[in-house]
Write an enzyme that holds these catalytic residues in place. Structure first.
Site, PDB file in Angstrom:
ATOM      1  N   ARG A 153      49.482  53.242  43.758  1.00 30.31           N
ATOM      2  CA  ARG A 153      50.417  52.197  44.187  1.00 30.31           C
ATOM      3  C   ARG A 153      51.551  51.947  43.194  1.00 30.31           C
ATOM      4  O   ARG A 153      52.616  51.470  43.586  1.00 30.31           O
ATOM      5  CB  ARG A 153      49.643  50.913  44.455  1.00 30.31           C
ATOM      6  CG  ARG A 153      48.726  51.069  45.662  1.00 30.31           C
ATOM      7  CD  ARG A 153      48.322  49.750  46.202  1.00 30.31           C
ATOM      8  NE  ARG A 153      47.433  49.893  47.346  1.00 30.31           N
ATOM      9  CZ  ARG A 153      46.761  48.892  47.883  1.00 30.31           C
ATOM     10  NH1 ARG A 153      46.882  47.684  47.398  1.00 30.31           N
ATOM     11  NH2 ARG A 153      45.983  49.097  48.913  1.00 30.31           N
TER      12      ARG A 153
ATOM     13  N   ASP B 106      51.301  33.020  51.318  1.00 33.95           N
ATOM     14  CA  ASP B 106      50.738  34.212  50.685  1.00 33.95           C
ATOM     15  C   ASP B 106      51.321  34.349  49.283  1.00 33.95           C
ATOM     16  O   ASP B 106      52.423  33.870  49.001  1.00 33.95           O
ATOM     17  CB  ASP B 106      51.052  35.475  51.501  1.00 33.95           C
ATOM     18  CG  ASP B 106      50.079  36.608  51.196  1.00 33.95           C
ATOM     19  OD1 ASP B 106      49.070  36.739  51.919  1.00 33.95           O
ATOM     20  OD2 ASP B 106      50.306  37.342  50.215  1.00 33.95           O
TER      21      ASP B 106
HETATM   22  C1  LIG Z   1      43.448  41.208  53.469  1.00 35.51           C
HETATM   23  S1  LIG Z   1      44.761  40.062  53.561  1.00 35.51           S
HETATM   24  C2  LIG Z   1      44.078  38.833  54.681  1.00 35.51           C
HETATM   25  C3  LIG Z   1      45.045  38.468  55.785  1.00 35.51           C
HETATM   26  C4  LIG Z   1      44.465  37.535  56.857  1.00 35.51           C
HETATM   27  N1  LIG Z   1      44.027  36.278  56.309  1.00 35.51           N
HETATM   28  C5  LIG Z   1      43.353  38.198  57.624  1.00 35.51           C
HETATM   29  O1  LIG Z   1      42.211  37.771  57.525  1.00 35.51           O
HETATM   30  O2  LIG Z   1      43.622  39.174  58.345  1.00 35.51           O
HETATM   31  C6  LIG Z   1      44.626  39.249  51.980  1.00 35.51           C
HETATM   32  C7  LIG Z   1      45.893  38.522  51.566  1.00 35.51           C
HETATM   33  O3  LIG Z   1      45.593  37.655  50.472  1.00 35.51           O
HETATM   34  C8  LIG Z   1      46.729  37.586  49.644  1.00 35.51           C
HETATM   35  N2  LIG Z   1      46.336  37.078  48.319  1.00 35.51           N
HETATM   36  C9  LIG Z   1      45.646  37.731  47.352  1.00 35.51           C
HETATM   37  N3  LIG Z   1      45.502  36.944  46.279  1.00 35.51           N
HETATM   38  C10 LIG Z   1      46.112  35.771  46.565  1.00 35.51           C
HETATM   39  C11 LIG Z   1      46.316  34.559  45.834  1.00 35.51           C
HETATM   40  N4  LIG Z   1      45.864  34.412  44.590  1.00 35.51           N
HETATM   41  N5  LIG Z   1      46.993  33.567  46.454  1.00 35.51           N
HETATM   42  C12 LIG Z   1      47.473  33.724  47.704  1.00 35.51           C
HETATM   43  N6  LIG Z   1      47.306  34.840  48.449  1.00 35.51           N
HETATM   44  C13 LIG Z   1      46.641  35.852  47.883  1.00 35.51           C
HETATM   45  C14 LIG Z   1      47.250  39.012  49.627  1.00 35.51           C
HETATM   46  O4  LIG Z   1      48.613  39.077  49.239  1.00 35.51           O
HETATM   47  C15 LIG Z   1      46.997  39.452  51.077  1.00 35.51           C
HETATM   48  O5  LIG Z   1      48.148  39.313  51.872  1.00 35.51           O
END
Ligand SMILES: C[S@@+](CC[C@H](N)C(=O)[O-])C[C@H]1O[C@@H](n2cnc3c(N)ncnc32)[C@H](O)[C@@H]1O
Length: 264
Positions: A33, A135
């Site tokens: 990445r 996010d």
């Molecule tokens: C796998 S996606 C989940 C999306 C959605 N909630 C779902 O269940 O399909 C995880 C998301 O968490 C976000 N994320 C990771 N760490 C985070 C943090 N400390 N604060 C806010 N968002 C975070 C990532 O950028 C990513 O977009």
């Protein structure tokens, strides 16, 4: 090439911002990445790129690193039981109740927030509710605001919702769909880091905190859940991913259905 020292340095920087610990087993992911960012910077190796990152401490470059290292996989109407549950909660609302507010707390590219919005628009019309998506990744927040998706990502969207809320792309946009403006206007996206003080976002009837806790250890999960709960209305509900257990965590919640919690 990425030496152990530079791997530790870059994953520590990422941990400091996101709270997510990327262990040695994630090395191939980190390498693949970050490769493109190193090329864009004109660095001949990943080690050189990480050196530059540490030396320059450029916040904009760090945003790019965070965007690359977060896992953003998501899709419309993921884990459909939660949408059935949401529909039941909406049906139980009393006439004249306050605005129904839902927070998609790790909204990625927005599919979750727009799925919620489609359901609320179906059950309540276009008034009396609001959806907020947040996010960590600025790239994801921008993508969610654009609300443009490939059609194949929408395979779980009910036909009637597709017809009502999704505009099929034509010409250069063939194969895409755009969420209709009337729905987009009820959904807001902003950047927020769940491991830090939250912005002023008010209180919510339902909080979707799905498929993000999985990246944290137990103290990290506890910290996030307790912070998110400060935004839940007293009678509200927290939804977590079905693969994410809150068992053994010190959080003031009781399970009321699979991956659905209310305050104790
Ligand atoms: C796998 S996606 C989940 C999306 C959605 N909630 C779902 O269940 O399909 C995880 C998301 O968490 C976000 N994320 C990771 N760490 C985070 C943090 N400390 N604060 C806010 N968002 C975070 C990532 O950028 C990513 O977009």
């Amino acid at each position: 090439m990425l030496s152990s020292q530079q791997f530790d340095a870059v994953t520590q920087l990422f941990f400091d911002v996101s709270g997510i610990r990327l262990g040695e087993h994630k090395r191939p992911l980190v390498v693949s990445r970050l490769q493109k960012l190193a090329q864009e910077k004109g660095c001949s190796s990943l080690d050189e790129y990480v050196d530059t990152l540490l030396r320059q401490a450029d916040p904009m470059e760090m945003v790019k690193v965070v965007d690359k290292l977060t896992t953003n996989e998501t899709y419309f109407f993921r884990e459909p039981q939660h949408f059935d549950c949401l529909a039941r909660l909406v049906a139980q609302r009393k006439p004249g109740a306050a605005e129904f507010r839902v927070w998609s707390a790790a909204s990625s590219s927005g599919e979750e927030a727009y799925s919620i919005a489609m359901l609320l628009a179906d059950k309540l019309g276009l008034k009396g509710w609001e959806v907020l998506g947040t996010d960590l990744s600025t790239q994801m927040v921008e993508s969610a605001r654009r609300a443009l998706y490939t059609q194949e990502r929408a395979r779980n969207v009910p036909q009637s919702y597709l017809k009502q809320w999704c505009l099929k792309g034509q010409g250069a946009y063939a194969g895409t769909l755009l969420i209709d403006k009337s729905l987009r206007s009820r959904v807001r996206f902003i950047g927020a880091n769940l491991t830090q003080t939250l912005p002023e976002i008010g209180y919510f009837d339902v909080i979707f905190l799905r498929n993000v806790l999985i990246y944290f250890d137990n103290p990290g999960k506890e910290d996030i859940v307790n912070r998110v709960l400060t935004r839940l209305k007293p009678q509200g509900f927290l939804f977590t991913g079905h693969a994410e257990s809150l068992a053994n965590l010190n959080v003031p919640l009781k399970a009321v259905a699979p991956a659905v919690y209310s305050l104790r």
